[in-house]
Design an enzyme around this catalytic site. Structure first.
Site, PDB file in Angstrom:
ATOM      1  N   GLY A 213       0.815  -1.211   0.000  1.00 20.43           N
ATOM      2  CA  GLY A 213       0.000   0.000   0.000  1.00 20.43           C
ATOM      3  C   GLY A 213       0.851   1.264   0.000  1.00 20.43           C
ATOM      4  O   GLY A 213       1.954   1.290  -0.547  1.00 20.43           O
ATOM      5  N   SER A 214       0.340   2.278   0.681  1.00 20.41           N
ATOM      6  CA  SER A 214       0.977   3.592   0.599  1.00 20.41           C
ATOM      7  C   SER A 214       2.363   3.629   1.219  1.00 20.41           C
ATOM      8  O   SER A 214       3.134   4.546   0.931  1.00 20.41           O
ATOM      9  CB  SER A 214       0.104   4.629   1.297  1.00 20.41           C
ATOM     10  OG  SER A 214      -1.140   4.686   0.654  1.00 20.41           O
ATOM     11  N   THR A 215       2.712   2.663   2.081  1.00 18.72           N
ATOM     12  CA  THR A 215       4.061   2.683   2.631  1.00 18.72           C
ATOM     13  C   THR A 215       5.086   2.530   1.518  1.00 18.72           C
ATOM     14  O   THR A 215       6.221   2.965   1.649  1.00 18.72           O
ATOM     15  CB  THR A 215       4.273   1.549   3.662  1.00 18.72           C
ATOM     16  OG1 THR A 215       3.967   0.292   3.049  1.00 18.72           O
ATOM     17  CG2 THR A 215       3.395   1.734   4.880  1.00 18.72           C
ATOM     18  N   PHE A 216       4.658   1.939   0.400  1.00 18.57           N
ATOM     19  CA  PHE A 216       5.599   1.742  -0.704  1.00 18.57           C
ATOM     20  C   PHE A 216       5.944   3.058  -1.391  1.00 18.57           C
ATOM     21  O   PHE A 216       6.912   3.143  -2.146  1.00 18.57           O
ATOM     22  CB  PHE A 216       5.020   0.738  -1.716  1.00 18.57           C
ATOM     23  CG  PHE A 216       6.024   0.290  -2.736  1.00 18.57           C
ATOM     24  CD1 PHE A 216       6.984  -0.664  -2.433  1.00 18.57           C
ATOM     25  CD2 PHE A 216       6.047   0.861  -4.013  1.00 18.57           C
ATOM     26  CE1 PHE A 216       7.922  -1.052  -3.363  1.00 18.57           C
ATOM     27  CE2 PHE A 216       6.991   0.473  -4.949  1.00 18.57           C
ATOM     28  CZ  PHE A 216       7.937  -0.481  -4.628  1.00 18.57           C
ATOM     29  N   LYS A 217       5.116   4.090  -1.137  1.00 15.12           N
ATOM     30  CA  LYS A 217       5.385   5.396  -1.766  1.00 15.12           C
ATOM     31  C   LYS A 217       6.781   5.902  -1.397  1.00 15.12           C
ATOM     32  O   LYS A 217       7.376   6.701  -2.125  1.00 15.12           O
ATOM     33  CB  LYS A 217       4.314   6.409  -1.356  1.00 15.12           C
ATOM     34  CG  LYS A 217       2.975   6.115  -2.046  1.00 15.12           C
ATOM     35  CD  LYS A 217       1.837   6.941  -1.488  1.00 15.12           C
ATOM     36  CE  LYS A 217       0.513   6.582  -2.188  1.00 15.12           C
ATOM     37  NZ  LYS A 217      -0.654   7.114  -1.473  1.00 15.12           N
TER      38      LYS A 217
END
Lengths: 467, 497
Positions: free
Chosen positions: B225-229
């Site tokens: 999810g957004s942690t991969f940003k």
């Protein structure tokens, strides 16, 4: 062959070698006693309580046997008695060692067995002594050729008699005698049958050898001469089919072919024998479930059956874990084989695991030496009957060793026979002591200095006339 | 008659020879294979014949050995706080084998390691029983406790939260915590009796749909999810696509973002606030449009390269094996979606902790490890792990830019209360990963973070909480995952002082 080391023999004849036998016997008793101590030290870190009694018992047995041989068969082979004693002693140690494993010594499995085995060994040695004392000349056995045949057949058939026979592990090779326990008649039949073969072939060898047609370089026997060989083949096959005992049938047929070949010197008999036994084996293996399973087991020894580790696989693991030098007596896990078979059919697995490849080869070579002494006796024998008898007995012994050891190590499919002297089982140890006794008798006769020529009666009469 | 007799004698000699050849084959050539065969019970008898060495955390053993009766296995394994440590120790069962550290370090623990030969020989002469060596881990008991308890408390009502926490010391790569829930007690089936069998069967995935034996910290992969940003931002910085995290012109994309070659439009939770964000704002607001666009602009090849620098697409060995995280080759829409941690992008909690650690350690990723030392029974060291650099996914300058942005996420975002710590720089990133086709299942709540003190960064954490039974809109990284990360960081920092 210096005669200076002998004290009991006149310088005229060959040395009797009795002192050699005595020296070897000391080793044959000492080695198992030390092995016994070894097991005790490994298991409880103390010398086993029964050690003295066991050592004395074995020593006494060997001593009495030696004295009887010295008195009644002074020229007998000096190695056979020590070899048999050593194997018997080692067998007792191994069985006692396996008795120390509670899992395979439950009352349901017959409890501890070393004491009984010792008793059977004493009976075996007693029979050995009896044969040596009362059988003055092996040629006496020739008189009982056809009686032997009948006795041998009765012994072989007995496990099939309802109420008497007893099926164990899918093989019908036991008879149950109330109050005495089980008996494997095939072990005794082995000796009696060889006596019959020797007597029969002795008489018929010329007919079998000479009356044959030559076809394409090999001598084919006449049809009517084929009769006996087909009869023995039939009996072997019947043992196989009705008692599902691969080992015994192979043993009988093999011993017969060997003796036939020796008697007639005709290679064609070997070819016939191999063809007949091969076809019989293939036929039975493909039709009989029990034998078929054994073959399957032999081809894939490590395969699991019903998600369980098979006995065959356990035996292989025992050998593999033993490696070169083994775990040491008392420190292996051959009990994992489970059941009573660890003490009987699979006793070699314990040898392999605890004494290693080194011990295993040593034991095999002990057997090889015993067989070699038997063959040498046959070569040295002066009469054809003695030659055939010694050859048959040592040949049968060799086949049995090969069939059992080969079965356990996976050279051939496993059969339900036991290692002579080593394995647990009264019939085996008694019968094999008798076998050794007969071989000793033949070798004594063979090596005995020829008797002085009898005074000629004619000459005496002539003298009377002259006087 | 003597000629055939000699031939028969030769034949018997050949039979004996065959036996001798065969026993040599079995007991010499095949011996090793047979002796170590999996069906050969001696292997396990030997394994449990002596007290096993212990697994050590903070100088205290978390395992033990107890003598047992009525079996051919003499010693059984015991565990202190078994469920908490199970993702580290694994199990060593008489009946069911072993896994994780118990398995990887079995040679040392059971005392059969060649390097213990000298020790064993001395023991043999002094009459002492053979003993196993100890495995000293890098784990931090306080951090592990914070992680495990945090996960347990994240559950709602009777439901146990499914989730995992991994904490790393970014300076060395040492694993400080590895927790996974629901867990199991490896003591419950350490023997080989009836009850052990029952416990084992009950834990089986077929009987327990929660799959408690799954080590979620190391062996489960989730969409990050957004942690991969953070990874996408790193790729944009490293490729020169962005060089100023406060210049909004460098990160201008349509909002909602239309996926390339597709009519699908992806919106951002923050709505219109994401129309013209700088990279710092885009991370704080977790703007999907910005990172979809950046991932697309950087391209699949460069995205894969950066992800792999962070440790993706490769199994890690701590020495316990950790599943490989995946950033795959993909088409343009797939690559754009992977840039925000969706589509076929999958990561283990360990992997996301490594991402945070690399940023915190100024762009240098240290090789993760959990065994510090192997110690012989006489306490001499057999082997010691030296920290090693795994890769350099970011330049120190770019790493510091990302640190600034991630610290803004914590100081300005929704996770401020849960994660910020007085007097310490804390950076983080939340994530709420969609789960299932059309987001049919409960999402995964993520939080990755690090703390930096004057001595560099002592801890980086990744937390994931699966289906916690919470109401759907309550699930977000900042509510469920961030408090656990905060507690773990505080536990580590308390220990540092």
């Amino acid at each position: 062959m210096s005669s200076t080391s002998n004290t009991t023999v006149s310088t005229a004849g060959p040395p009797s070698r009795r002192n050699t036998e005595l020296a070897m016997l000391v080793f044959a008793v000492l080695v198992p006693v030390l092995a016994y101590a070894n097991v005790g030290l490994a298991k409880d870190e103390s010398l086993p309580a029964g050690m003295l009694g066991y050592g004395l018992g074995l020593g006494l047995m060997a001593g009495v046997a030696h004295l009887v041989v010295r008195r009644w068969a002074p020229y007998a082979d000096p190695l056979m008695l020590p070899l048999a004693t050593l194997l018997n002693g080692l067998g007792l140690v191994l069985i006692w060692r396996l008795d120390q494993e509670p899992e395979i010594t439950r009352p349901a499995l017959g409890g501890p067995m070393a004491a009984d085995q010792l008793l059977w060994s004493v009976v075996g040695v007693a029979l050995f002594l009896g044969v040596l004392i009362f059988l003055k000349d092996h040629r006496i056995l020739q008189r009982y050729t056809y009686i032997s045949m009948v006795v041998a057949l009765l012994l072989l058939i007995s496990p099939m008699i309802p109420g008497l026979g007893d099926e164990v592990n899918g093989a019908r090779i036991w008879i149950r005698i109330p109050g005495l326990g089980g008996l494997q008649p095939a072990e005794f039949a082995k000796i009696v049958m060889v006596v019959f073969f020797a007597g029969y072939l002795m008489v018929k060898r010329d007919a079998l050898a000479l009356a044959s047609r030559r076809v394409m370089g090999i001598y084919l026997p006449r049809g009517r001469d084929l009769g006996p060989i087909l009869a023995v083949w039939g009996v072997s096959l019947m043992i196989l089919v009705f008692e599902t005992d691969l080992g015994t049938s192979l043993l009988f047929f093999g011993a017969f072919v060997i003796m036939l070949y020796v008697a007639t010197e005709r290679t064609s008999w070997i070819i016939f024998g191999v063809l007949l036994s091969a076809s019989g084996a293939v036929f039975v293996a493909s039709t009989n479930q029990h034998v078929g399973d054994r073959v399957e087991n032999w081809l894939n020894p490590l395969a699991r059956i019903n998600d369980g580790v098979t006995e065959t696989a356990q035996v292989m693991y025992s050998f593999g874990s033993g490696g070169l030098f083994g775990s040491g007596l008392g420190q292996g896990y051959s009990r994992l084989i489970g059941g009573i078979a660890a003490k009987s059919d699979y006793i070699l697995a314990t040898v392999g695991e605890e004494l290693g490849l080194a011990g295993m080869m040593a034991v095999i070579l002990l057997y090889a030496l015993l067989i070699e002494r038997g063959m040498r006796t046959a070569l040295a024998a002066r009469d054809p009957f003695g030659k055939l008898l010694a050859m048959g007995l040592s040949g049968a012994f060799a086949l049995q060793v090969f069939v059992v050891a080969g079965g356990v190590t996976g050279v051939i499919p496993l059969t339900g026979m036991t290692m002579p002297f080593l394995a647990q089982g009264g019939s085996s140890v008694i019968a094999n002591w008798a076998l050794i006794a007969v071989l000793l008798r033949i070798s004594d006769t063979a090596r005995k200095p020829a008797p002085a020529p009898a005074p000629s009666l004619d000459a005496e009469q002539t003298q009377v006339v002259r006087a | 008659m003597n000629k055939p007799m000699r031939r028969v004698a030769v034949f018997c000699g050949l039979l004996i020879l065959a036996l001798l050849v065969r026993v040599n084959w079995v007991q010499f050539v095949q011996a090793d294979e047979l002796a170590n065969h999996e069906d050969n019970r001696r292997v396990r008898i030997e394994q449990f014949a002596h007290p096993r060495g212990d697994i050590i955390v903070d100088g205290e053993p978390i395992t033990g050995s107890v003598e047992t009766e009525g079996s051919d296995f003499r010693y059984a394994r015991t565990y202190t706080d078994g469920p908490m440590w199970a993702p580290v120790t694994g199990f060593a069962s008489q009946a069911f084998g072993s896994n994780l550290l118990e398995n990887v370090e079995d040679d040392v623990l059971s005392g059969t390691d060649d390097r213990l030969f000298f020790n064993n020989t001395i023991d043999m002469f002094t009459g002492e029983d053979q003993r196993g060596g100890n495995v000293v881990t890098t784990l931090n008991a306080a951090a592990q406790e914070a992680a495990y308890n945090g996960l347990l408390e994240a559950g709602q009502g009777d439901d146990t939260a499914k989730g995992a926490v991994v904490a790393i010391d970014p300076r060395t790569g040492a694993i400080l915590a590895a927790a996974s829930t629901p867990s199991y007690d490896p003591s419950s089936f350490a023997g080989n009796g009836e009850s052990d069998s029952e416990a084992w069967t009950a834990l089986d995935k077929e009987n327990d749909p929660d799959d408690p034996m799954l080590n979620r910290a190391l062996r489960a992969t989730y969409p990050p999810g957004s942690t991969f940003k953070i990874v996408t931002a790193a790729a944009a910085l490293e490729n020169g696509r962005v060089d100023d995290i406060d210049e909004s012109s460098q990160t201008e994309y349509d909002n909602p973002f239309q996926l390339p070659d597709s009519t699908t439009e992806i919106s951002s939770q923050a709505g219109a606030a994401c129309d013209e964000p700088s990279m710092r704002e885009a991370l704080v607001l977790s703007c999907n449009s910005t990172f979809l666009g950046l991932s697309h602009d950087v391209g699949n090849e460069e995205m894969i390269s950066t992800a792999e620098d962070f440790g993706f697409n490769e199994e890690q060995f701590l020495p316990v094996r950790a599943e490989a995280s995946v950033y795959p080759e993909d088409d343009d829409p797939g690559n754009a979606m992977a840039g925000i941690g969706q589509a076929s992008n999958r990561a283990t909690p360990l992997q996301m902790a490594m991402v945070a650690a690399a940023v915190a350690n100024n762009g240098t990723l240290m090789e993760p490890y959990m065994v510090d030392e192997l110690v012989a029974p006489n306490l001499s060291t057999i082997e010691r792990h030296e920290p090693q650099e795994l890769s350099q996914p970011l330049s120190p300058e770019n790493a510091q830019l990302l640190q600034e942005a991630m610290e803004s996420v914590v100081s300005e975002g929704s996770s401020r209360d849960a994660a910020s710590i007085d007097g310490v720089r804390v950076g983080g990133k939340t994530g709420t990963a969609q789960n299932g086709e059309g987001n049919a299942n409960n999402p995964f709540a993520w939080f990755i973070s690090y703390a930096i003190t004057d001595d560099g960064s002592p801890v980086a954490v990744a937390v994931v909480v699966e289906d916690a039974g919470a109401e759907r809109d309550q699930i977000s990284g900042s509510d469920l995952a961030a408090p656990i990360a905060g507690d773990v960081m505080r536990a580590v920092l308390d220990g540092e002082n």
